[in-house]
Scaffold this motif. Structure first.
Motif, PDB file in Angstrom:
ATOM      1  N   UNK A 138      34.927  28.419  41.989  1.00 50.35           N
ATOM      2  CA  UNK A 138      34.504  27.935  40.791  1.00 50.35           C
ATOM      3  C   UNK A 138      35.677  27.510  39.997  1.00 50.35           C
ATOM      4  N   UNK A 139      36.989  27.415  40.603  1.00 50.60           N
ATOM      5  CA  UNK A 139      38.156  26.855  39.845  1.00 50.60           C
ATOM      6  C   UNK A 139      37.886  25.424  39.259  1.00 50.60           C
ATOM      7  N   UNK A 140      38.346  25.291  38.186  1.00 46.57           N
ATOM      8  CA  UNK A 140      38.234  23.789  37.356  1.00 46.57           C
ATOM      9  C   UNK A 140      39.536  23.677  36.564  1.00 46.57           C
ATOM     10  N   UNK A 141      39.843  22.489  36.189  1.00 49.50           N
ATOM     11  CA  UNK A 141      41.107  22.043  35.271  1.00 49.50           C
ATOM     12  C   UNK A 141      40.755  20.785  34.750  1.00 49.50           C
ATOM     13  N   UNK A 142      41.076  20.843  33.359  1.00 49.16           N
ATOM     14  CA  UNK A 142      40.809  19.690  32.463  1.00 49.16           C
ATOM     15  C   UNK A 142      41.580  18.494  32.775  1.00 49.16           C
ATOM     16  N   UNK A 143      41.138  17.316  32.231  1.00 51.33           N
ATOM     17  CA  UNK A 143      41.632  16.070  32.564  1.00 51.33           C
ATOM     18  C   UNK A 143      41.516  15.131  31.272  1.00 51.33           C
ATOM     19  N   UNK A 144      42.596  14.346  31.209  1.00 50.67           N
ATOM     20  CA  UNK A 144      42.361  13.473  30.073  1.00 50.67           C
ATOM     21  C   UNK A 144      42.960  11.879  30.527  1.00 50.67           C
ATOM     22  N   UNK A 145      42.480  10.944  30.005  1.00 49.91           N
ATOM     23  CA  UNK A 145      43.103   9.580  30.094  1.00 49.91           C
ATOM     24  C   UNK A 145      43.727   9.021  28.891  1.00 49.91           C
ATOM     25  N   UNK A 146      45.056   8.550  28.928  1.00 44.60           N
ATOM     26  CA  UNK A 146      45.927   7.970  27.706  1.00 44.60           C
ATOM     27  C   UNK A 146      45.982   6.477  27.881  1.00 44.60           C
TER      28      UNK A 146
END
Length: 664
Positions: free
Chosen positions: A73-81
């Motif tokens: 169930x691992x997750x990691x956040x992400x962004x677009x700049x």
């Protein structure tokens, strides 16, 4: 501490404890100062490694495991700049506007967003660990969330962190758009030793508002930036346009997308020649001929870069830089060979003489050596830049910044270390702020492997801490001075809780020596396989120390909790000695004492009169019972000429003089 701060280290060490009222001492003398007292005292038995409660909750939620494998169930956040910035050297001002699309990949609904404004560390009154120039920090001219313009009071700023409350929670699998306009004055060198400007040389690190990490163990991680400890960042995508005066060259994270608009055809031809031939090619020389390398025009020129799935974006610019280029060759997973563009930007000055001799070449060497030792470098290019810093170097994705080295071997070592950070933490995204050993220590160890492959070991010249022997000497000097310290600081303060004088020798050199000792315990093949497997498991993710410990245990097939406790949670010296060698009718008894506090296996080499060498290993379990002495019995004949503990110097013992016995 008042007047006591004037006492010398020697005075403090010789003063000893002061007892009053006849009460017995409840503590023991520091082991390195009185090894005899240590050897006669009960030995500490290293206990198990206990996770934090937050990590145990992550295991229960199945985002982590106790084998070191990310949970299902691992997750990691992400962004677009998307960022547009203008550098105005005349005003010494950077102005920028950015759009951030923040993707919530967590299972949680988020009611607020934390954004770092790290340039606020240079604002008056901002908390910081060291002296820094005051520039005024970040000026925010606009903050918009989901199309709603916020005014002061609708967000709060605490030092280097801005908190934005959302009008509606951000649910899982949804996103929110932030728009921020800001400006600041880049700090003059030496600033904080990571970025800033020196005349017409600018390097822009942590220069834009960046969303903080929200992870599966701690939620929002918003430790303030205090100048000493480094960073913790999520992977993101970047589309960045940088406006600088015409004639300035820009080096940055990512791929240059508009070379035709900013570089002349001659410069582009030079880059192609460097990429195809592997030669070091001069692309630009500052001065009268610099105009031949840049596109025609005047005023302000915009350089456009993109980068995908990297944790940060940094750049530098100057009209004083020479530009050399070459390529590195790295293997691909399919067994082919890929090329990595290498750029080196530096001033043509005497203090930076080593850059002209080998800046591009040493950068290429680092990429190739570390790709061979760890796994292939994954990015399209690597840029090394000189300037701004007065010592050492600093790493950002695909970019290193370094002091103006004149000594070539020192530059080679510095580039090997800083390029090594492209693996840890740029790919394996540990929390540098809380656990600096997870990136600095691993990189220190890796850099020594790359430098050995290129230049051999032992060697003379260069920086001592670029070799295992030098790292060991620096660490043991600290141990003998009574300055050892644990790598795992309780309470989560990590690097910012360390005295600056110990930060490098403990996090860098002690960790590297602990890893070298671990290699001696499990064997070089298993250790290397475990290190690479740890990397593969956690590329693009956020490992905690327990993930590292568990991965090594998993691959080694052993419970190494005694090792982790000894070398990461304690400050225990290692001091193994040969007490005596006695001969009986048909055997020889070798008595070994463990005079320190760190339990380790004993590797013995018995050299005989016929030239043969008998090797024996006393397992660490001998000392885990609490024993202080052990006896090893070997055959008397052929006669014994020499007995030595740890002949290959696998372990960092504080006193090697007591590890050898020779026949009279």
């Amino acid at each position: 501490m008042g007047i006591q701060r004037c006492r010398t280290l020697a005075a403090v060490l010789l003063a000893g404890p002061v007892l009053t009222g006849g009460a017995p001492a409840q503590t023991r003398a520091a082991p390195t100062l009185d090894p005899g007292a240590t050897a006669s005292a009960p030995r500490p038995i290293p206990g198990p490694v206990y996770e934090t409660a937050a990590f145990s909750r992550a295991v229960a939620r199945r985002t982590r495991t106790r084998t070191g494998v990310p949970g299902p169930a691992y997750w990691i956040q992400h962004a677009r700049y998307t960022i547009a910035a203008t550098l105005d050297p005349a005003r010494q001002r950077l102005e920028g506007r950015e759009r951030i699309l923040y993707l919530n990949r967590s299972p949680d609904s988020l009611c607020q967003i934390a954004v770092y404004l790290r340039q606020n560390v240079f604002a008056a009154g901002s908390p910081r660990r060291d002296f820094a120039p005051v520039t005024g920090g970040v000026t925010l001219s606009s903050v918009t969330v989901a199309g709603r313009h916020l005014v002061a009071g609708q967000y709060t700023i605490h030092g280097t962190v801005m908190w934005i409350s959302l009008s509606q929670p951000l649910p899982p699998a949804d996103s929110v758009r932030l728009e921020i306009a800001w400006s600041y004055t880049p700090p003059p060198a030496p600033a904080d030793g990571r970025e800033g400007h020196e005349g017409h040389v600018y390097f822009m690190g942590y220069w834009y508002p960046q969303v903080a990490v929200y992870d599966d163990v701690d939620g929002w991680v918003t430790d303030p930036y205090l100048l000493q400890a480094e960073f913790y960042m999520d992977p993101a995508d970047y589309d960045v346009r940088i406006a600088v005066p015409h004639g300035w060259v820009v080096g940055a994270t990512g791929t240059l997308r508009n070379a035709g608009a900013v570089l002349s055809s001659a410069a582009r031809d030079s880059l192609t020649a460097a990429r195809t031939s592997g030669r070091v090619v001069r692309v630009l020389t500052p001065g009268a001929t610099a105009g031949r390398a840049v596109a025609a025009g005047a005023g302000v020129v915009t350089w456009h870069f993109t980068a995908s799935d990297v944790r940060d974006f940094a750049w530098g610019a100057s009209d004083q830089y020479a530009w050399d280029a070459t390529r590195a060759l790295v293997p691909t997973p399919a067994g082919a060979t890929d090329t990595v563009g290498i750029t080196s930007l530096f001033r043509l000055t005497a203090p930076a003489a080593a850059w002209r001799a080998g800046g591009a070449r040493f950068t290429r060497d680092a990429v190739e050596q570390l790709s061979a030792y760890l796994w292939p470098y994954p990015y399209p290019q690597m840029t090394s830049m000189e300037g701004v810093l007065s010592s050492g170097g600093m790493e950002y994705p695909m970019v290193t910044l370094m002091q103006p080295w004149a000594d070539t071997l020192s530059l080679a070592g510095d580039l090997m270390h800083e390029t090594g950070h492209m693996w840890f933490p740029m790919q394996v995204g540990s929390n540098e702020t809380r656990f600096p050993w997870m990136d600095e220590g691993l990189t220190q160890f890796d850099a020594a492997q790359g430098m050995r492959a290129l230049y051999g070991e032992p060697r003379s010249g260069g920086r001592p801490n670029d070799s295992e022997a030098g790292q060991r000497a620096l660490y043991l000097d600290a141990v003998r001075a009574g300055q050892d310290a644990p790598l795992m600081i309780p309470g989560g303060g990590g690097g910012d809780d360390y005295p600056e004088s110990l930060y490098f020798v403990i996090y860098y050199d002690k960790t590297a020596q602990a890893l070298a000792a671990l290699r001696g315990v499990v064997g070089p093949d298993i250790w290397h396989r475990a290190l690479v497997e740890y990397g593969h498991r956690w590329i693009g993710r956020h490992p905690q120390p327990y993930d590292f410990f568990n991965t090594i245990d998993d691959i080694a097939g052993r419970d190494l909790s005694w090792f982790w406790t000894t070398w990461f949670y304690e400050a225990w010296p290692l001091d193994q000695a040969i007490d005596s060698v006695s001969t009986a009718a048909d055997s020889v008894t070798i008595t070994i004492s463990d005079r320190g506090l760190a339990p380790m296996p004993v590797v013995l080499a018995v050299t005989r009169a016929d030239g043969s060498v008998q090797r024996l290993t006393l397992p660490v379990a001998t000392w885990l019972t609490g024993a202080r002495r052990a006896r090893v019995r070997v055959a008397r004949d052929p006669g014994i000429l020499r007995v030595e503990i740890d002949p290959e110097a696998l372990f960092p013992d504080v006193d090697r003089r007591n590890q050898t016995w020779r026949a009279p």
